[in-house]
Design an enzyme around this catalytic site. Sequence first.
Site, short mmCIF file in Angstrom:
data_model
loop_
_atom_site.label_atom_id
_atom_site.label_comp_id
_atom_site.label_asym_id
_atom_site.label_seq_id
_atom_site.Cartn_x
_atom_site.Cartn_y
_atom_site.Cartn_z
N GLU A 9 92.09 35.78 113.83
CA GLU A 9 92.70 36.16 115.10
C GLU A 9 94.15 36.58 115.03
O GLU A 9 94.72 37.01 116.03
CB GLU A 9 92.55 35.03 116.15
CG GLU A 9 93.36 33.78 115.86
CD GLU A 9 92.61 32.84 114.94
OE1 GLU A 9 92.44 33.20 113.76
OE2 GLU A 9 92.21 31.76 115.39
N ASP A 81 90.21 30.16 114.40
CA ASP A 81 90.59 28.74 114.28
C ASP A 81 89.41 27.81 114.59
O ASP A 81 88.45 28.19 115.26
CB ASP A 81 91.75 28.43 115.23
CG ASP A 81 93.05 29.09 114.75
OD1 ASP A 81 93.14 29.39 113.55
OD2 ASP A 81 93.95 29.31 115.59
N ASP A 83 89.23 25.19 116.54
CA ASP A 83 89.14 24.52 117.83
C ASP A 83 88.25 25.31 118.79
O ASP A 83 87.67 26.34 118.43
CB ASP A 83 90.54 24.30 118.42
CG ASP A 83 91.30 25.61 118.60
OD1 ASP A 83 90.71 26.68 118.41
OD2 ASP A 83 92.50 25.55 118.93
N GLU A 85 88.96 27.15 121.37
CA GLU A 85 89.45 28.50 121.64
C GLU A 85 89.05 29.43 120.49
O GLU A 85 88.63 30.57 120.70
CB GLU A 85 90.97 28.49 121.82
CG GLU A 85 91.52 29.60 122.68
CD GLU A 85 91.11 29.52 124.13
OE1 GLU A 85 90.87 30.59 124.73
OE2 GLU A 85 91.00 28.41 124.67
N TYR A 283 96.20 22.90 110.28
CA TYR A 283 96.11 23.42 111.65
C TYR A 283 96.94 22.59 112.61
O TYR A 283 96.90 21.36 112.58
CB TYR A 283 94.64 23.45 112.08
CG TYR A 283 94.41 24.23 113.35
CD1 TYR A 283 94.91 25.52 113.49
CD2 TYR A 283 93.70 23.68 114.42
CE1 TYR A 283 94.71 26.24 114.65
CE2 TYR A 283 93.49 24.40 115.58
CZ TYR A 283 93.99 25.68 115.69
OH TYR A 283 93.79 26.39 116.84
N ARG A 285 97.00 22.46 116.00
CA ARG A 285 96.49 21.98 117.30
C ARG A 285 95.45 20.91 117.01
O ARG A 285 94.29 21.20 116.74
CB ARG A 285 95.89 23.12 118.12
CG ARG A 285 96.94 24.09 118.62
CD ARG A 285 96.41 25.05 119.66
NE ARG A 285 97.45 25.98 120.07
CZ ARG A 285 97.67 27.17 119.52
NH1 ARG A 285 96.90 27.57 118.52
NH2 ARG A 285 98.63 27.95 119.94
N HIS A 328 88.81 16.34 112.25
CA HIS A 328 90.02 17.13 112.06
C HIS A 328 91.06 16.30 111.33
O HIS A 328 90.89 15.11 111.14
CB HIS A 328 90.57 17.58 113.41
CG HIS A 328 89.69 18.56 114.11
ND1 HIS A 328 89.97 19.05 115.36
CD2 HIS A 328 88.52 19.14 113.74
CE1 HIS A 328 89.01 19.89 115.73
NE2 HIS A 328 88.13 19.96 114.76
#
Length: 864
Positions: A9, A81, A83, A85, A283, A285, A328
Amino acid sequence: MSKNLVIVESPAKAKTIQKYLGKDFEVKSSFGHIRDLPKKGMGIDLSTFSPDYEVSADKKKLVTELKAAVKKAEMVWLASDEDREGEAIAWHLAEELKLKPENRKRIVFHEITKNAILKSIENPRDIDQNLVNAQQARRVLDRIVGFEMSPVLWKKVKPGLSAGRVQSVAVRLIVEREKEIREFTPKASFKLDGVFLNKTEQEIAAKLKKDFEKEEDAEKFLELARTTEFKVLNVETRPGTRSASAPFTTSTLQQEASSRLGYNVTNTMRLAQRLYEEGYITYMRTDSVNLSQEAIEGAKKQITSEYGAEYSAPRNYTTKSASAQEAHEAIRPTDFAVKSIGDAQLNRLYQLIYRRTLASQMANAKIEKTVIEIGNAKLPQNFEAQGEVIIFDGFLKAYGIVKAEDDDDENNDKLLPKVTVGEVLDYKKITATEKFTRPSARYTEAGLVRKLEELGIGRPSTYAPTIQTIQNREYVDKREIDPQTREVVKMSLAKDKIKKEVLDEKFGGDKNKFVPTDTGEVVSDFLTDNFKEILDYGFTARVEESFDEIANGDQKWKEMMTDFYSKFHPRIEDVEENADRATGDRLLGVDPKTGKNVHARIGRFGAMIQIGETDDEEKPIFASLMAGQNIATITFDEAMELFRLPFDLSEVDGQPVSVGVGRFGPYVKWGETYISIPKGEDPLSVDQKRAEEIINEKKLADAPIASYKGVPITKGTGRFGPFIKYQSIFINVPKKYNFENLSQSDINELVEAKLEKEANRYIQQWEAEKISIENARWGPIVKHGKNIYKIPKKKDDTKYESEELKDISLDEVKKWITDQDPKAFAEKKKPAAKKATTAKKTTTTKKATTTVKKPAAKKPAAKK
């Protein structure tokens, strides 16, 4: 052509990953989401809650390029990613690029390293629809809440406002804290501090174990202490430990970067994103404090080599939050051998992450705490001195001591001299100082993040945009609060004499903390009164839990939406129909001249003071509040002072001069020119001398710096940076020019380039109709007034060339406009003068012209 196409992205991420994959892989970026809900309209079928996604205009070219790349590839790897999103980005790509399951693979990784990338290629999966649905549920629910609640605010408060599920709750927290501060009644008490000397004249600072509520009690104690022999009553030494904090989550990183580095939440996330995309950290988030075994081993190796084996204490942490995803990892360096990086700004944040992770794997610090009790049996209370000695620094070697935001200023890490029980001490000085209790502190960005996380509101990815949104909407700001002054009593005992004095103390001042604006307060109160459930902290947290259940496959997202909307929409209709208009109206008193009521309230242009009622025969008059004033706290006297504005001063160079406050702040008006008064300066303090200074500064700034073909050239700095002005044309000055020392050749070059560009701007122009066909950045467009319209394709489905557009008739162009906007040429209805409500609005607007609208004339001069 590569057999494998990898889509990520972001371009930075694509660049990093391309380094690790061979020639059989081509890595491209989608630049975030390639499609989303439409910008105009809700874009949701409320009968089924099906979203109507569309590819935005700025992404169409990119999508075409991606489709072409897909056709040439045998396999498409969706590597957004890990997550929700990111999962949604992968799903939108698969849908829009029409990727079949057999020709696509989904890969995820929480660090951009060669091992992680290659491992993800070896372990692909398909798109996780549950994660996609959780993202869709959040997006759709938040869109519905915003689109249905915002129009209610337009009707009941003022136009242009917005509401949101998380943003409105964040504003409510800030508003409630401000009200708590306003309503707080401080209580006074007397705190006693003593400085004692042992036989070797070493000082021991101590505090009395209990405060006195009354001044006379504190004075009695000092009187008693004056003739008392002080002794060491007890000495206690006990061992203690300090342990390191867990590695960073998104929330704790934002908080620590704020307190240690002074970074705001948005800046922290921007830098962390770069560190991740360039392969330095995992990552960013995440709500997990978990570390992989590989990371624990890497940290152990680094700690042992740098500090020694005694400093290593490998451990893993578990997250208290039930919704945290333990699969995670916490935010950590990808390689502990990399101790620093070249970019100074990135390195500051990297160092914080590096040292925090290292410290989490280090031994506890060992301390020795000493407590000395000092007093006499004759005294009602004893003094206590505390000190600490670090015996073994452990994790502090890497991370240091962290001071919490709400820690007291005093600390106990001082070293105390050796004393023995029964030893006589002399007092050097004993002071009794009047101290007042303090209200809860206003929220900093870090404090607000901590509170939202504590309440279970929002998730790691939402904190930064939420905080940015409530500031952009002007519901809260970080304006400086000036301190107030109060008197405090201080009594000192020294050399057998008691001295009493009254001192001035500043209190209540604040910097860089969130304060609600008048609009934010009125909106928050209205929403809290009328949408109790939506603004309820528990409800907002329960919605987050529902999203988690959807992500885990335990709940169907459209069923959740149906249940929510069945209760939400009837409430919207009820409030729209029955709720009273919200203005935050506060009656301040009665104007002694007219006998009319004086109100503080929100009006069309913001907070204002109103003398008279809107339904009086004689219309009310208004004054705008100045920066730093608030309708909830402004006094009657302060409000009446505002009606001195605008006031006239003597002419300057034959032009009338006045001082006023408008929509864009306080100003000096000289002739037809509006000049902003510098920020923070009280317009009521501007006299003739100061006004002339401001006018002369403006003259100097507007003085020609050169000329072009006999026409003067001026320069200035506006919203978009430095510019020069030729006739009525503003011309940007790029960085390659020395703005402070522009030569005549520089001026000629800039003006001629701009004139050439302007000459090529219009393909056709009909000035009377305010219609033109113009060359724009992405090709020709049609403009009607301020509105922009697309040029349709020809009958053979090809685009018009610029030469062909020169022959298009006005009637044809009008047809293009009406096809896109049927009401484009409809006559606007003139307001009916007969209606009483219209008459009111007309009068209000007329008054507002003096204090609000006129300064808008200066806006083009200040901005490009």
